[in-house]
Motif scaffolding. Sequence first.
Motif, PDB file in Angstrom:
ATOM      1  N   ALA A  18       0.739  -1.035   0.050  1.00 57.97           N
ATOM      2  CA  ALA A  18       0.021  -0.107  -0.101  1.00 57.97           C
ATOM      3  C   ALA A  18       0.815   1.419   0.051  1.00 57.97           C
ATOM      4  CB  ALA A  18      -0.995   0.033   1.091  1.00 57.97           C
ATOM      5  N   MET A  19       1.958   1.140   0.636  1.00 54.09           N
ATOM      6  CA  MET A  19       2.816   2.278   0.914  1.00 54.09           C
ATOM      7  C   MET A  19       3.642   2.614  -0.615  1.00 54.09           C
ATOM      8  SD  MET A  19       4.878   2.547   4.481  1.00 54.09           S
ATOM      9  CE  MET A  19       5.134   0.858   4.630  1.00 54.09           C
ATOM     10  N   VAL A  20       4.157   1.513  -1.199  1.00 50.81           N
ATOM     11  CA  VAL A  20       4.759   1.615  -2.329  1.00 50.81           C
ATOM     12  C   VAL A  20       3.691   1.979  -3.411  1.00 50.81           C
ATOM     13  CG1 VAL A  20       5.946   0.283  -4.302  1.00 50.81           C
ATOM     14  CG2 VAL A  20       6.481  -0.117  -2.081  1.00 50.81           C
ATOM     15  N   HIS A  21       2.444   1.455  -3.414  1.00 53.26           N
ATOM     16  CA  HIS A  21       1.462   2.006  -4.561  1.00 53.26           C
ATOM     17  C   HIS A  21       1.424   3.531  -4.169  1.00 53.26           C
ATOM     18  CE1 HIS A  21      -2.701   2.862  -5.098  1.00 53.26           C
ATOM     19  NE2 HIS A  21      -2.344   2.556  -6.175  1.00 53.26           N
ATOM     20  N   ALA A  22       1.118   4.027  -2.956  1.00 53.26           N
ATOM     21  CA  ALA A  22       1.116   5.392  -2.947  1.00 53.26           C
ATOM     22  C   ALA A  22       2.229   6.255  -3.408  1.00 53.26           C
ATOM     23  CB  ALA A  22       1.016   5.707  -1.426  1.00 53.26           C
ATOM     24  N   ALA A  23       3.436   5.801  -3.333  1.00 56.29           N
ATOM     25  CA  ALA A  23       4.478   6.372  -3.676  1.00 56.29           C
ATOM     26  C   ALA A  23       4.920   6.322  -5.199  1.00 56.29           C
ATOM     27  CB  ALA A  23       5.772   5.732  -3.131  1.00 56.29           C
ATOM     28  N   LEU A  24       4.488   5.064  -5.830  1.00 55.36           N
ATOM     29  CA  LEU A  24       4.242   5.231  -7.458  1.00 55.36           C
ATOM     30  C   LEU A  24       3.229   5.924  -8.101  1.00 55.36           C
ATOM     31  CD1 LEU A  24       5.404   1.317  -7.639  1.00 55.36           C
ATOM     32  CD2 LEU A  24       6.845   3.336  -8.295  1.00 55.36           C
ATOM     33  N   TYR A  25       2.142   5.655  -7.724  1.00 60.22           N
ATOM     34  CA  TYR A  25       0.861   6.150  -8.490  1.00 60.22           C
ATOM     35  C   TYR A  25      -0.032   7.090  -7.688  1.00 60.22           C
ATOM     36  CZ  TYR A  25       2.396   1.688 -10.385  1.00 60.22           C
ATOM     37  OH  TYR A  25       3.173   0.646 -10.948  1.00 60.22           O
ATOM     38  N   GLY A  26       0.183   7.427  -6.325  1.00 56.77           N
ATOM     39  CA  GLY A  26      -0.653   8.165  -5.520  1.00 56.77           C
ATOM     40  C   GLY A  26      -1.686   7.417  -4.913  1.00 56.77           C
ATOM     41  N   PRO A  27      -1.890   7.779  -3.719  1.00 52.06           N
ATOM     42  CA  PRO A  27      -2.705   6.917  -2.946  1.00 52.06           C
ATOM     43  C   PRO A  27      -4.209   6.739  -3.150  1.00 52.06           C
ATOM     44  CG  PRO A  27      -2.661   9.166  -1.936  1.00 52.06           C
ATOM     45  CD  PRO A  27      -1.589   8.945  -3.068  1.00 52.06           C
ATOM     46  N   ASP A  28      -4.574   7.746  -4.032  1.00 48.99           N
ATOM     47  CA  ASP A  28      -6.335   7.503  -4.523  1.00 48.99           C
ATOM     48  C   ASP A  28      -6.457   6.911  -5.872  1.00 48.99           C
ATOM     49  OD1 ASP A  28      -7.199   8.741  -2.235  1.00 48.99           O
ATOM     50  OD2 ASP A  28      -6.638  10.632  -3.195  1.00 48.99           O
ATOM     51  N   THR A 193       3.245   7.288   3.919  1.00 49.57           N
ATOM     52  CA  THR A 193       2.883   6.378   5.345  1.00 49.57           C
ATOM     53  C   THR A 193       1.333   6.570   6.000  1.00 49.57           C
ATOM     54  OG1 THR A 193       3.871   7.682   7.082  1.00 49.57           O
ATOM     55  CG2 THR A 193       5.351   6.323   5.901  1.00 49.57           C
ATOM     56  N   ASP A 194       0.968   7.927   5.236  1.00 49.93           N
ATOM     57  CA  ASP A 194      -0.380   8.446   6.022  1.00 49.93           C
ATOM     58  C   ASP A 194      -1.395   7.466   6.158  1.00 49.93           C
ATOM     59  OD1 ASP A 194       1.005  10.854   6.342  1.00 49.93           O
ATOM     60  OD2 ASP A 194      -0.065  11.877   4.854  1.00 49.93           O
ATOM     61  N   GLY A 195      -1.569   6.469   5.128  1.00 52.59           N
ATOM     62  CA  GLY A 195      -2.681   5.778   4.924  1.00 52.59           C
ATOM     63  C   GLY A 195      -2.709   4.261   5.568  1.00 52.59           C
ATOM     64  N   VAL A 196      -1.387   4.355   6.337  1.00 56.63           N
ATOM     65  CA  VAL A 196      -1.006   2.679   6.892  1.00 56.63           C
ATOM     66  C   VAL A 196      -0.801   3.074   8.420  1.00 56.63           C
ATOM     67  CG1 VAL A 196      -0.180   1.763   4.708  1.00 56.63           C
ATOM     68  CG2 VAL A 196       1.292   2.530   6.111  1.00 56.63           C
ATOM     69  N   LEU A 197      -0.196   4.291   8.864  1.00 58.84           N
ATOM     70  CA  LEU A 197       0.152   4.431  10.166  1.00 58.84           C
ATOM     71  C   LEU A 197      -0.463   3.995  11.244  1.00 58.84           C
ATOM     72  CD1 LEU A 197       2.645   5.778  11.682  1.00 58.84           C
ATOM     73  CD2 LEU A 197       1.194   8.011  11.976  1.00 58.84           C
ATOM     74  N   ALA A 198      -1.982   4.326  11.136  1.00 59.99           N
ATOM     75  CA  ALA A 198      -2.742   3.845  12.064  1.00 59.99           C
ATOM     76  C   ALA A 198      -2.875   2.313  12.195  1.00 59.99           C
ATOM     77  CB  ALA A 198      -4.129   4.295  12.091  1.00 59.99           C
ATOM     78  N   VAL A 199      -2.523   1.731  11.318  1.00 60.05           N
ATOM     79  CA  VAL A 199      -2.507   0.045  11.411  1.00 60.05           C
ATOM     80  C   VAL A 199      -1.715  -0.434  12.572  1.00 60.05           C
ATOM     81  CG1 VAL A 199      -1.988  -2.006  10.007  1.00 60.05           C
ATOM     82  CG2 VAL A 199      -3.300  -0.152   8.840  1.00 60.05           C
ATOM     83  N   PHE A 200      -0.399   0.078  12.812  1.00 58.83           N
ATOM     84  CA  PHE A 200       0.394  -0.245  13.711  1.00 58.83           C
ATOM     85  C   PHE A 200      -0.149  -0.135  15.224  1.00 58.83           C
ATOM     86  CE2 PHE A 200       2.645   0.392   9.732  1.00 58.83           C
ATOM     87  CZ  PHE A 200       3.149  -1.026   9.429  1.00 58.83           C
ATOM     88  N   ASP A 201      -1.166   0.403  15.377  1.00 57.59           N
ATOM     89  CA  ASP A 201      -1.645   0.331  16.722  1.00 57.59           C
ATOM     90  C   ASP A 201      -2.100  -0.934  17.161  1.00 57.59           C
ATOM     91  OD1 ASP A 201      -1.231   3.112  17.177  1.00 57.59           O
ATOM     92  OD2 ASP A 201      -3.382   3.801  16.596  1.00 57.59           O
ATOM     93  N   TRP A 202      -2.202  -2.035  16.304  1.00 62.45           N
ATOM     94  CA  TRP A 202      -2.961  -3.337  16.239  1.00 62.45           C
ATOM     95  C   TRP A 202      -2.141  -4.371  15.497  1.00 62.45           C
ATOM     96  CZ3 TRP A 202      -4.942  -5.191  11.723  1.00 62.45           C
ATOM     97  CH2 TRP A 202      -5.278  -4.121  11.036  1.00 62.45           C
TER      98      TRP A 202
END
Length: 366
Positions: A18-28, A193-202
């Motif tokens: 998901a992070m690499v996708h955001a970096a390569l193509y944009g998160p949306d 990392t914005d779209g994945v940061l909260a994932v690491f709370d769990w």
Amino acid sequence: MKRLLIAAGGGGDAITAAMVHAALYGPDTPALVLTYAWERLVVDPVPGPRGAADFTGVLTPVPGLHLVTPQAAPKAPAGSLLPRLAAHLRPALGLLDPYGGTLGLARQIETAARWCGADRIDLVDVGGDIVARGDEPTLRSPLGDALALAACAATGIPTTVYVAGPGLDNEVPLPVLMPRLGEPALTLAPEDTDGVLAVFDWHPSEAGAVLVAAARGVRGVCGTRDAPRPLVLDDSARQVHRLTCAEALRLNPLAGALDRCSGLEAAEEASYEVCGFSEIARERRRAATAPAVPRPPAEPGTLLARFGRWERSRLAEGLDYVTTRRITEELALTPLEADGLYRSLRAEAPPRRVPPLWRLADVRGT
């Protein structure tokens, strides 16, 4: 049209994709990430990967493609964090079922590519074990990556391999790994990392957590569980390297041995021949020795004192940061104990939480 990405080893690789996708193509940009439900025993007490039949509530838009949604659930006694990931990640999640071996996976990937309208594949690995030779003494989990690589090659669809955060999985030593990867192709930025940061709370992925921390500018020495050496968080830890599928295949003998593999048992045999072990067999042994009855939770004061002693030992090792999973597993915390300890640490000043890591007591700044 959707971009098609393959998470080479599941778990942290799906988050990294998901992070690499955001970096390569944009998160949306619309995307589908295919990933294994092959999770650590702390999440799934049943050894080995889960197949589509191990879930309820998956969607099947076309035969052979299974989408994991937030409404999906693993069938007991199995466990899986994929439904929860599906609720948090921007790309859609699809299930890679490895029980048909390389050929079965190739058919699933081909089906997903047609459904997405994708004419190429991005295969994403965090750490670098996708280019392991099999004889590295620190190698622990090469099979899923090798199967994914062999399956992508078997499809004939043009595939680019991305290795993010070289060495962060502590499987192939950096001096051995870096000559195999060449120069970095891109560098992850904080916004990736914005779209994945909260994932690491769990989510317990350590390599993914350390990659996110490095991308967000955290610098220092980080300790992970069951690792031969601590990780150094510097600029190289947030870099992403690009290889062709053919280049990765030349570097990975296990993937080559899996060329026409038609089942998971045969894949295990190939792993024994190339690497000398099977990670599924290791999981079986660990599951057989897991405690059957949880102990009563410790009192908060006792738990904080135990953490304090543990922390002093980690400081003596030269660590600045540690992962949630290292704290949880080395202190053998029950879920209730973990929740209480992390609430206490979050309340301290200066902040102990340097998302998604924990700062040890005498470190100042990030």
